[in-house]
Structure formats: C-alpha cells, structure tokens
Design an enzyme around this catalytic site. Structure first.
Site, PDB file in Angstrom:
ATOM      1  N   LEU A 120       0.893  -1.161   0.081  1.00  0.00           N
ATOM      2  CA  LEU A 120      -0.122   0.020  -0.180  1.00  0.00           C
ATOM      3  C   LEU A 120       0.896   1.214  -0.042  1.00  0.00           C
ATOM      4  CD1 LEU A 120      -2.854  -0.778   2.533  1.00  0.00           C
ATOM      5  CD2 LEU A 120      -2.805  -1.239   0.119  1.00  0.00           C
ATOM      6  N   CYS A 121       0.410   2.334  -0.741  1.00  0.00           N
ATOM      7  CA  CYS A 121       0.874   3.586  -0.754  1.00  0.00           C
ATOM      8  C   CYS A 121      -0.144   4.436  -0.948  1.00  0.00           C
ATOM      9  CB  CYS A 121       2.215   3.888  -1.967  1.00  0.00           C
ATOM     10  SG  CYS A 121       1.267   3.721  -3.712  1.00  0.00           S
ATOM     11  N   GLN A 122       0.178   5.996  -1.049  1.00  0.00           N
ATOM     12  CA  GLN A 122      -0.797   6.817  -1.006  1.00  0.00           C
ATOM     13  C   GLN A 122      -1.756   6.726  -2.177  1.00  0.00           C
ATOM     14  OE1 GLN A 122      -1.420   8.420   1.454  1.00  0.00           O
ATOM     15  NE2 GLN A 122       0.193   9.584   2.350  1.00  0.00           N
ATOM     16  N   GLY A 124      -1.279   4.043  -4.989  1.00  0.00           N
ATOM     17  CA  GLY A 124      -1.319   2.830  -5.628  1.00  0.00           C
ATOM     18  C   GLY A 124      -0.186   2.721  -6.659  1.00  0.00           C
ATOM     19  N   TYR A 152      -3.713   3.179   0.066  1.00  0.00           N
ATOM     20  CA  TYR A 152      -4.233   3.031   1.356  1.00  0.00           C
ATOM     21  C   TYR A 152      -5.531   3.791   1.435  1.00  0.00           C
ATOM     22  CZ  TYR A 152      -4.475   3.269   6.418  1.00  0.00           C
ATOM     23  OH  TYR A 152      -4.972   2.950   7.679  1.00  0.00           O
TER      24      TYR A 152
END
Length: 217
Positions: A120-122, A124, A152
C-alpha cells in the site's frame, strides 16, 4: 472529495485562506526535497543499464516497463503480470528464464508458497514497484507468491485476502491504524523506511527474504 487533485483540494479544504497558498508552496518544496534523492538513485541505476544495451533493446525495454507500470497503477501487479516480461528478458540475454537460487535462499523462502502480499502507498503507484519486484523474484524462483498494489484507503475490504500488508514510506504514518485492522482479520503488517523500500524494490532476493521474515514473526 478525495478525487480532487491534491493542490486544489488542500486549498479548498482550508477555505481559500491566504496562508493555505503559502503552506501549499512550502509543502511542494518539502516534497521535492524528500523525493529527489530517490529520483537520483533510480536515475543513476537506469543510466547505467541504458549504457550497456543498444537503442533497439532500450526501446523494447521501455515499452515493457510502461505496460508493467500501467498494471501497477491499476493494482494489478501480480506474478502473472510480470512473468512474460521476465521470460522475454531472459531469452534476449540468452539465459534461462528462471535462475536457480542457492539452497539456503530457497529454504528461507519456501514458506512463501501460497502466500499473498498487499503493498500500500498513497496513490497505488509506488506500491507497484515493490509488488512487481516480489512477483518477478517469486516467478524466477518457482515460488507461488501473489502480490498486489493498492492505495491506502481502498484496502479495507481486501485485507482478509492477504497474509501480509506492506506500507510504502509515504503511507508509513498509517501503521498504527493498519495494525488494528490486521489484528481484526488475523494477518500481519509492516511499514518500510525510504532507503529500505528502494533496496527491496531493486533486489528480488532481499524482498523475498523480507516478506518471509515478516510472516515468520
């Protein structure tokens, strides 16, 4: 709404106050300072690779990477999405499609068969780098490991389907909240630091060992 572009959403969220514009300018400067070292490290690596291959090979490689990144941005970064590319690169180089890993490494990562990892990141996008690295390394070593990349906030309904959730550095501040969600469904989670995340994204053996270590805790 969360789909409003960041700069506009920030100013709107603060009621168009004058200080909002000042804060936005400062945030852009800080963002640049934080991301620039990662950009330079990646750029240096790519320049070295480009110097070693022909222009024709470079064009083909860039087209392949664009397709992979497109899958990553859409959260489709799994082993199947990179398998064809990995095999094509091996054929071009005149080497076997899969390289045999040392016995110690095979033993260390044998527990990954049948496991699923969500990164997960800010937004995708960055998460796709590690998801692709894991999927490619697993494919080359004959490990049945599935990976996915997502932003996320879109992950809640997906949690029960994964054994481990990895937070990219940009989303590391959400670790405490994610731990509560993971405890509820019975899986594990971990956050990466910036330098660590880059290293894992570039080294398949280390990324697999990292996942194996986290799952064994």
């Amino acid at each position: 709404p969360w789909t409003v572009p960041g700069p506009i959403g920030t100013i709107m969220g603060l009621g168009f106050q004058p200080l909002a514009f000042v804060m936005l300018a400062l945030i852009l400067v800080v963002d640049f300072a934080l991301y620039y070292p990662f950009f330079r490290a990646y750029d240096a690596q790519k320049c070295t690779e480009e110097a070693e291959i022909s222009q024709e090979e470079l064009a083909a490689k860039n087209a392949e990477k664009a397709a992979k990144l497109n899958d990553a941005f859409q959260g489709k970064a799994d082993a199947k999405s990179v398998a064809a590319g990995a095999a094509a690169e091996a054929v071009k180089a005149g080497a076997p499609a899969a390289s045999a890993a040392p016995a110690t490494e095979a033993t260390a990562t044998s527990d990954l068969n049948g496991k699923r990892v969500l990164v997960l990141c800010q937004g995708g996008g960055t998460s796709g780098l590690l998801a692709n690295a894991l999927a490619k390394a697993a494919k080359e070593r004959g490990i049945d490991l599935e990976t996915a990349a997502e932003a996320y906030g879109n992950h809640v309904d997906m949690l029960p389907d994964f054994d481990l959730v990895v937070l990219a550095p940009q989303a590391a501040s959400y670790l405490a909240d994610l731990q509560k969600d993971c405890e509820r469904v019975g899986n594990k989670c971990v956050a990466c630091r910036g330098k660590q995340y880059i290293e894992l994204s570039q080294n398949g053996d280390k990324s697999l060992a990292f996942v194996s270590e986290q799952l064994s805790k």
